[in-house]
Scaffold this active site. Structure first.
Site, short mmCIF file in Angstrom:
data_model
loop_
_atom_site.label_atom_id
_atom_site.label_comp_id
_atom_site.label_asym_id
_atom_site.label_seq_id
_atom_site.Cartn_x
_atom_site.Cartn_y
_atom_site.Cartn_z
N ILE A 6 51.83 46.76 35.78
CA ILE A 6 51.49 45.52 36.50
C ILE A 6 50.59 45.89 37.68
O ILE A 6 51.00 46.67 38.55
CB ILE A 6 52.75 44.81 37.05
N TYR A 154 34.97 33.67 43.52
CA TYR A 154 36.28 33.66 42.85
C TYR A 154 36.19 32.91 41.51
O TYR A 154 36.66 33.39 40.48
CB TYR A 154 37.31 33.01 43.77
N1 LIG Z 1 48.50 32.06 44.63
C1 LIG Z 1 47.90 31.12 43.90
O1 LIG Z 1 48.01 29.91 44.21
C2 LIG Z 1 47.12 31.50 42.68
C3 LIG Z 1 46.55 30.46 41.92
C4 LIG Z 1 45.84 30.78 40.76
C5 LIG Z 1 45.70 32.12 40.40
N2 LIG Z 1 46.25 33.11 41.16
C6 LIG Z 1 46.08 34.48 40.70
O2 LIG Z 1 47.36 35.10 40.59
C7 LIG Z 1 47.25 36.52 40.82
C8 LIG Z 1 48.27 36.95 41.87
O3 LIG Z 1 47.95 36.25 43.07
P1 LIG Z 1 48.98 36.15 44.30
O4 LIG Z 1 48.86 34.76 44.79
O5 LIG Z 1 50.28 36.73 43.93
O6 LIG Z 1 48.22 37.07 45.35
P2 LIG Z 1 48.76 37.91 46.62
O7 LIG Z 1 50.11 37.48 47.01
O8 LIG Z 1 47.64 37.85 47.59
O9 LIG Z 1 48.87 39.38 46.00
C9 LIG Z 1 47.73 40.02 45.54
C10 LIG Z 1 48.10 41.35 44.89
O10 LIG Z 1 46.87 41.99 44.47
C11 LIG Z 1 46.85 43.30 45.00
N3 LIG Z 1 45.48 43.72 45.35
C12 LIG Z 1 44.57 43.00 46.06
N4 LIG Z 1 43.47 43.77 46.26
C13 LIG Z 1 43.71 44.97 45.69
C14 LIG Z 1 42.98 46.17 45.58
N5 LIG Z 1 41.75 46.32 46.13
N6 LIG Z 1 43.53 47.21 44.92
C15 LIG Z 1 44.76 47.10 44.38
N7 LIG Z 1 45.51 45.99 44.44
C16 LIG Z 1 44.99 44.93 45.10
C17 LIG Z 1 47.72 43.26 46.26
O11 LIG Z 1 48.29 44.55 46.48
P3 LIG Z 1 47.98 45.50 47.75
O12 LIG Z 1 47.56 44.61 48.87
O13 LIG Z 1 49.26 46.23 47.97
O14 LIG Z 1 46.88 46.39 47.26
C18 LIG Z 1 48.81 42.28 45.86
O15 LIG Z 1 49.88 42.92 45.22
C19 LIG Z 1 45.79 36.75 41.24
O16 LIG Z 1 45.05 37.22 40.16
C20 LIG Z 1 45.31 35.37 41.66
O17 LIG Z 1 43.91 35.23 41.54
C21 LIG Z 1 46.94 32.83 42.29
#
Ligand SMILES: NC(=O)c1ccc[n+]([C@@H]2O[C@H](COP(=O)([O-])OP(=O)(O)OC[C@H]3O[C@@H](n4cnc5c(N)ncnc54)[C@H](OP(=O)(O)O)[C@@H]3O)[C@@H](O)[C@H]2O)c1
Length: 253
Positions: A6, A154
């Protein structure tokens, strides 16, 4: 034995997917820049193998090194199936075209699109050589199919991810492999990504008030519920390769 990799399991949706898979007794390898200690604690309590590997997914050299090693370790254990969740993602830059800075543009495309392509390519190559079943879940967004002002980068990265998913699935079907590759659009969830969205400026992002309202009116989805629905689909739902699933159809079938 099943293994799951993951990306972005340190927080948000990725953390919830990791927790759910550990509850299902599946070995988890988490890849992100920071480590979530709660996951190793949970794995220890459940007696399940768990490993965190630090990797910055915006650096292709690190991706290559880390995932070659991960693939080597997993494939040599003759797994029954490998689940690859390309979940890590970034929303920034939130800004209108013309006012964008170069560095966040490139970082977004690398993390959201190039990293999943590189990792999927590596795993499908190993799957072919070792005759192992691989299921790839690319976490996408409604923004892949709806233009949102201020989110051009995005929207583009997630649209690219959808197309990559669909094309790779057609190829795997043509090759008559067992591999499955799906997209998953998780809906609007209560995570750090939403905090980043709410802290953007109205000049850059017209829909700011609507997203603030989602939080105020408690309309954001909980990541544990979203992860549960996704893991059920992947483990027991016989997902259709090439399809981009939306959380709505999983929560209200
Ligand atoms: N939240 C929403 O409403 C939403 C809606 C639609 C889609 N999504 C999608 O769902 C997925 C998860 O989103 P989330 O909301 O859970 O985001 P989040 O809480 O911001 O978490 C993002 C994750 O991505 C990792 N990450 C970011 N940049 C990275 C890098 N350079 N290298 C390695 N890891 C990196 C972060 O880990 P570290 O910081 O530890 O590296 C973190 O574990 C994403 O693909 C997002 O686009 C989210």
């Amino acid at each position: 034995m099943k293994f799951a990799i993951i990306t972005g399991a340190s927080k948000g949706l990725g953390e919830s997917i990791a927790k759910r898979l550990l509850q299902e007794q599946i070995t988890v390898i988490s890849v992100s820049r920071t480590e979530n200690k709660q996951l190793s604690k949970l794995a220890m309590e459940k007696g399940i193998d768990y490993k965190h590997i630090s990797c910055n997914l915006s650096l292709e050299k690190e991706i290559q090194e880390v995932f070659m090693e991960v693939a080597h370790c997993i494939f040599e254990k003759n797994p029954t199936e490998i689940l690859l969740f390309n979940n890590a993602g970034v929303i920034e830059p939130i800004q209108k075209v013309g006012n964008l800075d170069q560095t966040p543009i490139i970082r977004n495309i690398k993390v959201n699109l190039i990293a999943p392509i590189l990792i999927t390519n590596l795993f499908l190559s190993n799957a072919h050589l070792t005759n192992t079943k691989v299921t790839v879940i690319n976490v996408t967004s409604g923004a892949a199919v709806r233009s949102i002002e201020g989110w051009s980068v995005y929207c583009s990265s997630k649209a690219g991810l959808n197309m990559f998913t669909q094309t790779a699935a057609i190829e795997q079907a043509e090759l008559k492999t067992d591999n499955t590759i799906i997209g998953f659009s998780p809906g609007v969830m209560d995570t750090n990504m939403q905090e980043t969205i709410r802290s953007s400026s109205k000049d850059a992002f017209n829909e700011l008030d609507k997203f603030k309202e989602y939080k105020e009116k408690n309309l954001l989805l909980e990541t544990d519920a979203v992860a549960s629905a996704l893991v059920n689909l992947v483990l027991r739902g016989n997902p259709e390769s090439g399809k981009v699933y939306h959380i709505k159809e999983l929560l209200n079938p």
